[in-house]
Write an enzyme that holds these catalytic residues in place. Sequence first.
Site, PDB file in Angstrom:
ATOM      1  CE1 TYR A  92      -3.474   4.690  -9.167  1.00 20.15           C
ATOM      2  CE2 TYR A  92      -5.850   4.834  -9.419  1.00 20.15           C
ATOM      3  CZ  TYR A  92      -4.575   5.186  -9.820  1.00 20.15           C
ATOM      4  OH  TYR A  92      -4.419   6.037 -10.886  1.00 20.15           O
ATOM      5  CB  SER A 187      -4.597  -3.123  -4.190  1.00 21.51           C
ATOM      6  OG  SER A 187      -4.836  -2.736  -5.528  1.00 21.51           O
ATOM      7  CD  GLN A 188      -1.211   3.386  -4.618  1.00 28.40           C
ATOM      8  OE1 GLN A 188      -1.272   3.961  -5.699  1.00 28.40           O
ATOM      9  NE2 GLN A 188      -1.646   3.953  -3.506  1.00 28.40           N
ATOM     10  CG  ASP A 273      -6.685  -9.410  -8.991  1.00 27.36           C
ATOM     11  OD1 ASP A 273      -7.340  -8.515  -9.557  1.00 27.36           O
ATOM     12  OD2 ASP A 273      -5.878  -9.185  -8.072  1.00 27.36           O
ATOM     13  CG  HIS A 302      -7.956  -6.342  -6.868  1.00 28.77           C
ATOM     14  ND1 HIS A 302      -6.642  -6.740  -6.962  1.00 28.77           N
ATOM     15  CD2 HIS A 302      -7.914  -5.067  -6.402  1.00 28.77           C
ATOM     16  CE1 HIS A 302      -5.848  -5.757  -6.582  1.00 28.77           C
ATOM     17  NE2 HIS A 302      -6.590  -4.735  -6.239  1.00 28.77           N
TER      18      HIS A 302
END
Lengths: 322, 322, 322, 322, 322, 322
Positions: A92, A187-188, A273, A302
């Site tokens: 992100y 993640s993203q 996370d 995370h």
Amino acid sequence: MAIIDLTEAQLADYDPVREEPADFDAFWRETLAEARKHDLDPVFTPVSTALATVQVHDVTFSGWAGDRIKGWLLLPAAASGPLPCVVEYIGYNCGRATPYQWLLAPAAGFATLVVDNRGQGSYLPGDTPDPNPEPRGGSGNGYLTRDLGDPRRHYYRRLMTDAVRAVEVARAHPAVDGSRIAVTGGSQGGGLALTVAGLVPDLAAVVAHAPFLCYYRRASQATDAHPYFEITRYLRTNTDRIEQTFQTLSYFDAVNHAARITAPTLISVPLMDDVCPPSTTMAAYRHCAGPKRLKVWPYGDHSGGETHSAGLTAEFLAEHLG
Amino acid sequence: MAIIDLTEAQLADYDPVREEPADFDAFWRETLAEARKHDLDPVFTPVSTALATVQVHDVTFSGWAGDRIKGWLLLPAAASGPLPCVVEYIGYNCGRATPYQWLLAPAAGFATLVVDNRGQGSYLPGDTPDPNPEPRGGSGNGYLTRDLGDPRRHYYRRLMTDAVRAVEVARAHPAVDGSRIAVTGGSQGGGLALTVAGLVPDLAAVVAHAPFLCYYRRASQATDAHPYFEITRYLRTNTDRIEQTFQTLSYFDAVNHAARITAPTLISVPLMDDVCPPSTTMAAYRHCAGPKRLKVWPYGDHSGGETHSAGLTAEFLAEHLG
Amino acid sequence: MAIIDLTEAQLADYDPVREEPADFDAFWRETLAEARKHDLDPVFTPVSTALATVQVHDVTFSGWAGDRIKGWLLLPAAASGPLPCVVEYIGYNCGRATPYQWLLAPAAGFATLVVDNRGQGSYLPGDTPDPNPEPRGGSGNGYLTRDLGDPRRHYYRRLMTDAVRAVEVARAHPAVDGSRIAVTGGSQGGGLALTVAGLVPDLAAVVAHAPFLCYYRRASQATDAHPYFEITRYLRTNTDRIEQTFQTLSYFDAVNHAARITAPTLISVPLMDDVCPPSTTMAAYRHCAGPKRLKVWPYGDHSGGETHSAGLTAEFLAEHLG
Amino acid sequence: MAIIDLTEAQLADYDPVREEPADFDAFWRETLAEARKHDLDPVFTPVSTALATVQVHDVTFSGWAGDRIKGWLLLPAAASGPLPCVVEYIGYNCGRATPYQWLLAPAAGFATLVVDNRGQGSYLPGDTPDPNPEPRGGSGNGYLTRDLGDPRRHYYRRLMTDAVRAVEVARAHPAVDGSRIAVTGGSQGGGLALTVAGLVPDLAAVVAHAPFLCYYRRASQATDAHPYFEITRYLRTNTDRIEQTFQTLSYFDAVNHAARITAPTLISVPLMDDVCPPSTTMAAYRHCAGPKRLKVWPYGDHSGGETHSAGLTAEFLAEHLG
Amino acid sequence: MAIIDLTEAQLADYDPVREEPADFDAFWRETLAEARKHDLDPVFTPVSTALATVQVHDVTFSGWAGDRIKGWLLLPAAASGPLPCVVEYIGYNCGRATPYQWLLAPAAGFATLVVDNRGQGSYLPGDTPDPNPEPRGGSGNGYLTRDLGDPRRHYYRRLMTDAVRAVEVARAHPAVDGSRIAVTGGSQGGGLALTVAGLVPDLAAVVAHAPFLCYYRRASQATDAHPYFEITRYLRTNTDRIEQTFQTLSYFDAVNHAARITAPTLISVPLMDDVCPPSTTMAAYRHCAGPKRLKVWPYGDHSGGETHSAGLTAEFLAEHLG
Amino acid sequence: MAIIDLTEAQLADYDPVREEPADFDAFWRETLAEARKHDLDPVFTPVSTALATVQVHDVTFSGWAGDRIKGWLLLPAAASGPLPCVVEYIGYNCGRATPYQWLLAPAAGFATLVVDNRGQGSYLPGDTPDPNPEPRGGSGNGYLTRDLGDPRRHYYRRLMTDAVRAVEVARAHPAVDGSRIAVTGGSQGGGLALTVAGLVPDLAAVVAHAPFLCYYRRASQATDAHPYFEITRYLRTNTDRIEQTFQTLSYFDAVNHAARITAPTLISVPLMDDVCPPSTTMAAYRHCAGPKRLKVWPYGDHSGGETHSAGLTAEFLAEHLG
């Protein structure tokens, strides 16, 4: 508590319900069809770097609405013959950065296509703008909350379509063996990998580390960390748009896409996370329809398994692309 | 303020005084002589990984007191003939981690020796213990404050000696061209690179990004971030040991080592670094005695130029090792 | 929430399972036997202070491996005849500091032996080094994570053995009535008091306020505060060492030691303690095998009952030592 | 920066101007005369504790407006003949707590009178209410900002008058030698000690550690930490009361009182104190008119020299009261 | 988690028990009778402002003990004939500020009486002192903890009585139709509105947004945010006053007052409110005895529905006062 | 420090240099000319509210590129004849919200046009999208960093043009006296008011509280608070775009616009503002070319004079519009 969401024991019994709109498949069929009216027109331009074992190409191709999307293609310099290719999606608010950022897959002997995120680029620099000619309604300051009023206008419709077309780009390059394509990311990037794997058949492998873009309703209640907090902040103010918001986001929920995956998939879930809470990432795993492998990091935040994630990824790819 | 230390304008006129003990050179001459009484005994053991273009060796060698130190040697798989070698030092509280962590230098065509940090390993895992048979006095909970009562017992005497011997290890491997050795690192790794470059002649290049271990007295007043805060916390309690502490630390101040460097050196200084404040890293640059290049990142925090640092490093190494 | 762990109601039904290695007793029997091969050799040296009602002695004795451990012995100046003695253990990252720190027990009419913590000393200064000649494996930056690879090498084996021998030191002084020894402490000091009380018979009283060193597995999931966070941080990186870590720590879990206590014991549990969560300190109380008293501080944080704890301690000691 | 106010070098040249109202002496002369219209009526009631070497008395006396103020008198049990007495003032938002809190001075052989703070008691419990029958204007939520509209109504007029009368209480007890009275304290207690020393002649010694209540105007600009932040918060809202506020506070500025001290005075100044910034505490030292001693803690925060402060205090008192 | 207290699902089944002292009604009957011995003596003085459509009057009246309380009366300039009147109570540590702060009700066509909070005024400036001639026991630094030792001395007895009398003031003004009075407020103002509505018959409407002063015992365990944290901080130190504290506070618990309301009531509950946790505000709604309306803001923090709350209030008032 | 930027004394001598591109006037002349090719087409639609003294109209008009911009027009219900009008601009990441938000100016007797911010709306909800058909280059996640590569594409070109056209909208309404228009706002609204006042002649008054959008280069070094931190974050990553960034932003620097103001202007500067540091807002005041008034809030944070600002605004407007 260090465990701020569900414990490992709670996750063992966890069976979240998906929210899927009735026209989910139609929406995406039309979306991709509309995007494919534009010629993909992939352009690969050699780039000079200080790297000796990797050949780098600047990539440009047509994503959503024919917008020109950037990327990098990295090829192991010593390789010959069609290579497996890893399509890598990025986190992100990051862009494709420099080629030096993406050395794992080429070191493992694979071609790699790194796909820029349109409009993003504060944490890793990007080179792809996000034209948005016909938005609808006000927005929050964040990609998740750009044009929540209509799924056809929402930011992630554009980004996810770019991501799908990137697989076509990889398959269009002569050095790539189109039958051995993996999609990967964290993640993203992990959420995009799951999404693409739900929309594109015949992939060889999928890797999603601590994926973002999963189970938005739960996420907005389970964490107050960014970027999911964008939703919270937006709905705190736009109090009458709660259901509309989740209705729109349901088209872009990687949990729904995961339910359509057929390729072998590795999902990693760090239990500490607070950015992408385990109750959201685990939902993607639970509903993943392909042959699947779960890697739990009991103490991971995370960043997941940190240095170990690279080896985990490389070994999973070697097993399925080798 | 975002600029929490000196501004670019203030740094232009900045001329800090070094605190150097009279027996600095003697101390280190004796230290290295004592360490070299132990046979270096480097052992290189091939390791199987999922990497295709890099050959990995587990490394063990004798550092301070003959203690066995671990490392990784990564060789570009396709290379032949003696190669330049990059000796890479690692950041604070990190160990050598996995080989997947260190792909830049091999991708640039160089051999790389990654040197484990004895006793460290919370942020990247390590495999090297820190025996400490004869400490003196109580200690703080941190490497900087282990045995500040006597420079001969201080932790960094052991770590810096390991770092010096690592260059000898690189030169001992047949695939390495011993006349083309670079020492590199960021943060603690950068401080170690400067230190080694001050103690070892005939290096080909030095790269130190946002180096730690510089100008401790200033650092303890200029920031309350870890790890320099270990000093502050220690002296807050041990109020009668202030001068003794800085006396001990002066033997391990990379600014003093920088004043003895002869090899071409690149130092990067992020102006918004609150971990290693620019007034401390710039002191290393000011006193660096070799041919030197400064890279200022006006908006950089301790991560410096982020994705750009890799390219900067690769290009500087290509220029001096190529 | 202010209540971040279990509520008073939940604690009422709380029945945690202990993790105890099969050779727990053997391990400690061998450990103490090995330590006792070294002559205790207690040395008491009068120290001049500005205190009029307390006689102070600097203390040195042999702890683990014969390492010389420091302490203070404070005697009420006006007392005659053998006195009860309070052996006081100290909190995490603290040393014995100055004699002025320890005036409660002498004011209550007891001799006091304050035991320095080897290698610690950032929050209260210490004078005892921690030799560690044969460590194994890398470590985190903290006492909890020093050499988790083998219980025989772990830091707390050394510290807990020092603590046991300190009781022998107290009994060796002519002004002390060896049949009336109490062990006391808060936080790490409380954990040490419970440990010693499990290993040493014939103690007269035990006081542990908000004890640290209890139920490590739960602690690492129930709080992200230091020092238990050292475990979390270590396991976040050293992902393959989770079971080994808790296996090693189980030898040093004060809950296991509490299960062997026979002396009257006071344990205090603050319900809003985020450093030593009540689910961990209450586990020590639940399993404590001696005659026991629980003091719950419903609004207490890690400081427990604050100014009231001193009176509570003094009264409990007066009752059992008087 | 760790040094957030002035550096040691800047403090060396530091010469702050005092703001003193023309009727400062008259104000206090009238204040004390008015208070002394009420009979002091000290009542000493023995209290049973678990302390063996200290006799404890509950104390009640008439402070401002005849309000009954609480305290503790602790006497070394073994002493005979008139004793020097240490009048101890207490920190902000603290009360007299339990007698166990105040063992230093009796252990040093002195009588001690601990003076409760009217109306305070969240951090140490208190037993003295603060009647306030005729306040003027609205207030902030804090003692500093209670009735800033008129110095005759301000909270600190009452508290400081109580503090002055406490010296009279000490002198009224038969076990106390009224010619050997010291006033001591840290933070608010230090500010009160300086204040009393400026208002009461014939004291034997003054000790003020990191004194609060100094140079309010500077303090409100130099720190945003509580409790000085109460002023900032109040003036942020009450924008038209800035000069009135500092006019009122100037009567209660310990810097002005320090300029009237004649007794030997020890002031300690921690350079990293963000609660009572060194530019404010140093102002008290600069203007202190008595024979004075400065103790700088270069790395000290508001806790100053921590464990060392007790010894420093005890030695200074021994020198001047002995 | 973003949801830090109860979820919407949990609140649906939520049935908290009230703690009500047996003499609750007697206490308040006596309190109000005692207050009403003082002549209300309302004084309305025109004030010149830059407002064109609103007439402003400075208000003074006798509250508890005859203390003179300030307020503002704002009248729509164009109105004629007796008007409905909104009595507005103000948040914690705020005073009546300026008339410009209170434009909503006049714009909606209502008279408004804004009631100053005695002794408060750090966040909005106030003009009303809080005389407190006979307090009992020490106090914390906050309004909640002023004189918890006796409900007859507690701060909120005075403030709540002022609030009741303010309704009498509104009814005393010739422009006001005394049969159409609403009481409104948010946070502390909401708690006061509920309290007054339980004590004063014949009100036309009640509005309480995210009300403070509800269910103190739960609040002190459910949040560590100010101002409820004042209780926690006070009981952390005053460990023996826990039951006394909640006994005293039970007289001032808006939940108990809500159980006596007869007027139509709107209560809003933001589910992410960490200042006034939903388990406390929802308790007020559950026990509210009048015709009631609940507005849940699923993503609201203590600001509730933010800009939407004004419209909600205006519409509810229009419905019941119109 | 509470004063984190310049002190009042330093600001007195402060004379910052403006960075103005040579074609600044041409850029804006062309920008406005291009925008005015689109018909303004203002649409005023009555809206029903619970407000009795204010008539509300929903407003739509053509801003940059003919994009349809929303707003509210509020008219005092009782007024007749052409009224002065206050054009109000709104803070960062806020939209026009509800009409209840904007009652000050109508209560003061003025018409008010509240102008929505295109694309914004997380803190107050908005209704205006931001079409962006031809962006250039990657972007950060924030309005300041959208398309910094070219001033013609930058977000603030669009927003500032909307703001200019809003004045034309106000003048187009029959109830408004076009010769008595004020522009007002705080933070981003203040920066927009200064900008419009530099671009539009014949305004009657300008009010800017703590204006944002001033002196970007200084701001990015003087604070690490949002939203200026967007620049820092962007340049931390996009290290080669520093000069280009400030070159682009110089067209949108309200300091440059202030240098062209001719109308009477009030600027307020809070000295403890860490969002818009005083060195940036004071730069706007220093260079403001119109008759100007400065209001300094010595203890103000970004909220400035808080409740007092409303009165200050109302009085300044009354003076110049009355």
